[in-house]
Design a protein around this motif. Structure first.
Motif, PDB file in Angstrom:
ATOM      1  N   MET A 101       0.846  -1.177   0.000  1.00 25.94           N
ATOM      2  CA  MET A 101       0.000   0.000   0.000  1.00 25.94           C
ATOM      3  C   MET A 101       0.885   1.230   0.000  1.00 25.94           C
ATOM      4  N   SER A 102       0.617   2.112  -0.863  1.00 25.82           N
ATOM      5  CA  SER A 102       1.428   3.320  -1.018  1.00 25.82           C
ATOM      6  C   SER A 102       0.929   4.404  -0.077  1.00 25.82           C
ATOM      7  N   GLY A 103       1.838   5.111   0.561  1.00 26.98           N
ATOM      8  CA  GLY A 103       1.493   6.165   1.513  1.00 26.98           C
ATOM      9  C   GLY A 103       0.968   7.404   0.824  1.00 26.98           C
ATOM     10  N   SER A 104       1.335   7.631  -0.453  1.00 30.26           N
ATOM     11  CA  SER A 104       0.897   8.838  -1.142  1.00 30.26           C
ATOM     12  C   SER A 104      -0.534   8.724  -1.647  1.00 30.26           C
ATOM     13  N   ALA A 105      -1.063   7.499  -1.778  1.00 31.04           N
ATOM     14  CA  ALA A 105      -2.420   7.318  -2.298  1.00 31.04           C
ATOM     15  C   ALA A 105      -3.489   7.504  -1.220  1.00 31.04           C
ATOM     16  N   SER A 106      -3.123   7.360   0.044  1.00 31.20           N
ATOM     17  CA  SER A 106      -4.135   7.485   1.090  1.00 31.20           C
ATOM     18  C   SER A 106      -4.376   8.954   1.441  1.00 31.20           C
ATOM     19  N   LYS A 107      -5.624   9.238   1.791  1.00 32.03           N
ATOM     20  CA  LYS A 107      -5.985  10.610   2.164  1.00 32.03           C
ATOM     21  C   LYS A 107      -5.483  10.906   3.566  1.00 32.03           C
ATOM     22  N   PRO A 108      -5.141  12.147   3.840  1.00 36.82           N
ATOM     23  CA  PRO A 108      -4.781  12.486   5.217  1.00 36.82           C
ATOM     24  C   PRO A 108      -6.025  12.406   6.099  1.00 36.82           C
ATOM     25  N   ARG A 109      -5.839  11.929   7.300  1.00 40.70           N
ATOM     26  CA  ARG A 109      -6.952  11.805   8.236  1.00 40.70           C
ATOM     27  C   ARG A 109      -7.393  13.186   8.711  1.00 40.70           C
ATOM     28  N   PRO A 110      -8.688  13.383   8.859  1.00 38.01           N
ATOM     29  CA  PRO A 110      -9.149  14.690   9.361  1.00 38.01           C
ATOM     30  C   PRO A 110      -8.729  14.877  10.815  1.00 38.01           C
ATOM     31  N   GLN A 111      -8.448  16.106  11.143  1.00 41.41           N
ATOM     32  CA  GLN A 111      -8.062  16.426  12.506  1.00 41.41           C
ATOM     33  C   GLN A 111      -9.195  17.209  13.151  1.00 41.41           C
ATOM     34  N   PHE A 112      -9.609  16.729  14.314  1.00 39.03           N
ATOM     35  CA  PHE A 112     -10.664  17.398  15.069  1.00 39.03           C
ATOM     36  C   PHE A 112     -10.014  18.049  16.276  1.00 39.03           C
ATOM     37  N   ARG A 113     -10.193  19.331  16.379  1.00 41.82           N
ATOM     38  CA  ARG A 113      -9.604  20.079  17.483  1.00 41.82           C
ATOM     39  C   ARG A 113     -10.713  20.709  18.312  1.00 41.82           C
ATOM     40  N   ASN A 114     -10.358  21.091  19.514  1.00 46.42           N
ATOM     41  CA  ASN A 114     -11.316  21.792  20.367  1.00 46.42           C
ATOM     42  C   ASN A 114     -11.651  23.134  19.745  1.00 46.42           C
ATOM     43  N   ILE A 115     -12.888  23.582  19.968  1.00 42.85           N
ATOM     44  CA  ILE A 115     -13.281  24.867  19.423  1.00 42.85           C
ATOM     45  C   ILE A 115     -12.841  25.977  20.362  1.00 42.85           C
ATOM     46  N   GLY A 116     -12.676  27.144  19.825  1.00 44.82           N
ATOM     47  CA  GLY A 116     -12.261  28.304  20.615  1.00 44.82           C
ATOM     48  C   GLY A 116     -13.465  29.027  21.184  1.00 44.82           C
ATOM     49  N   ILE A 117     -13.217  29.944  22.077  1.00 46.77           N
ATOM     50  CA  ILE A 117     -14.276  30.721  22.724  1.00 46.77           C
ATOM     51  C   ILE A 117     -15.106  31.476  21.685  1.00 46.77           C
ATOM     52  N   SER A 118     -14.462  32.015  20.668  1.00 46.00           N
ATOM     53  CA  SER A 118     -15.189  32.791  19.666  1.00 46.00           C
ATOM     54  C   SER A 118     -16.103  31.924  18.805  1.00 46.00           C
ATOM     55  N   GLN A 119     -15.890  30.624  18.778  1.00 45.57           N
ATOM     56  CA  GLN A 119     -16.695  29.727  17.947  1.00 45.57           C
ATOM     57  C   GLN A 119     -17.867  29.098  18.695  1.00 45.57           C
ATOM     58  N   ILE A 120     -17.978  29.325  19.996  1.00 43.33           N
ATOM     59  CA  ILE A 120     -18.997  28.647  20.791  1.00 43.33           C
ATOM     60  C   ILE A 120     -20.409  28.997  20.325  1.00 43.33           C
ATOM     61  N   LEU A 121     -20.679  30.255  20.059  1.00 46.71           N
ATOM     62  CA  LEU A 121     -22.033  30.653  19.682  1.00 46.71           C
ATOM     63  C   LEU A 121     -22.428  30.167  18.297  1.00 46.71           C
ATOM     64  N   SER A 122     -21.469  29.953  17.410  1.00 46.26           N
ATOM     65  CA  SER A 122     -21.802  29.497  16.069  1.00 46.26           C
ATOM     66  C   SER A 122     -21.750  27.979  15.931  1.00 46.26           C
ATOM     67  N   TYR A 123     -21.331  27.271  16.962  1.00 45.31           N
ATOM     68  CA  TYR A 123     -21.237  25.817  16.908  1.00 45.31           C
ATOM     69  C   TYR A 123     -22.621  25.207  17.076  1.00 45.31           C
ATOM     70  N   ARG A 124     -22.990  24.295  16.187  1.00 47.12           N
ATOM     71  CA  ARG A 124     -24.327  23.694  16.221  1.00 47.12           C
ATOM     72  C   ARG A 124     -24.255  22.289  16.794  1.00 47.12           C
ATOM     73  N   LEU A 125     -24.768  22.152  18.004  1.00 44.59           N
ATOM     74  CA  LEU A 125     -24.817  20.851  18.652  1.00 44.59           C
ATOM     75  C   LEU A 125     -26.113  20.140  18.294  1.00 44.59           C
ATOM     76  N   PRO A 126     -26.088  18.808  18.250  1.00 47.75           N
ATOM     77  CA  PRO A 126     -27.350  18.074  18.095  1.00 47.75           C
ATOM     78  C   PRO A 126     -28.157  18.162  19.394  1.00 47.75           C
ATOM     79  N   PRO A 127     -29.438  17.838  19.346  1.00 47.70           N
ATOM     80  CA  PRO A 127     -30.259  17.922  20.560  1.00 47.70           C
ATOM     81  C   PRO A 127     -29.703  17.111  21.730  1.00 47.70           C
ATOM     82  N   ALA A 128     -29.105  15.966  21.455  1.00 42.11           N
ATOM     83  CA  ALA A 128     -28.544  15.156  22.545  1.00 42.11           C
ATOM     84  C   ALA A 128     -27.390  15.889  23.233  1.00 42.11           C
ATOM     85  N   GLY A 129     -26.595  16.615  22.474  1.00 42.04           N
ATOM     86  CA  GLY A 129     -25.502  17.395  23.060  1.00 42.04           C
ATOM     87  C   GLY A 129     -26.019  18.555  23.892  1.00 42.04           C
TER      88      GLY A 129
END
Length: 137
Positions: free
Chosen positions: A1-29
């Motif tokens: 398996m070639s390393g160049s053919a695979s997609k880079p994995r998405p990175q999930f980071r914590n959101i910042g204070i400025s993004q809290i109001l625009s972040y859309r949580l599901p009802p369970a959250g």
């Protein structure tokens, strides 16, 4: 398996204070966050509001009358309404979490429905108790 053919994995980071109001949580959250907020609200109000009012109500008939006059103020009723909502939401969400602990409703669709039910039931009960608190009947 070639390393160049695979997609880079998405990175999930914590959101910042400025993004809290625009972040859309599901009802369970949202239900989870409000469960924590209502629990903290009830815990913090216990020594500040609930226990002093209870102590006034059971001391003597005169202190009960003074507590009754104190709680007749609209601002005090508003505080009591928030505490009623906090209790009812915490109670309903707690039942939801107990069912999830029993592995009932753990799939995504059921979890979203049960979160919506928690919001609907707790707000409907808060409305009923609020109408009674403000003297609708």
């Amino acid at each position: 398996m070639s390393g160049s053919a695979s997609k880079p994995r998405p990175q999930f980071r914590n959101i910042g204070i400025s993004q809290i109001l625009s972040y859309r949580l599901p009802p369970a959250g949202k239900s989870s966050i409000f469960h924590r907020v209502s629990g903290a609200l009830l815990f913090l109000s216990l020594p500040l509001v609930i226990l002093p009012l209870f102590a006034l109500s059971v001391s003597s008939p005169e202190s009960f009358a003074s507590m009754q006059a104190y709680t007749a103020h609209p601002l005090c009723k508003l505080v009591l309404l928030v505490l009623i909502w906090g209790y009812l939401h915490h109670f309903c969400a707690g039942i939801r979490y107990l069912t999830i602990d029993l592995h009932i409703g753990v799939d995504k669709v059921s979890a979203q429905k049960s979160a919506g039910i928690v919001f609907g039931v707790s707000l409907a009960l808060t409305l009923v108790f609020g109408l009674k608190l403000f003297g609708a009947w």
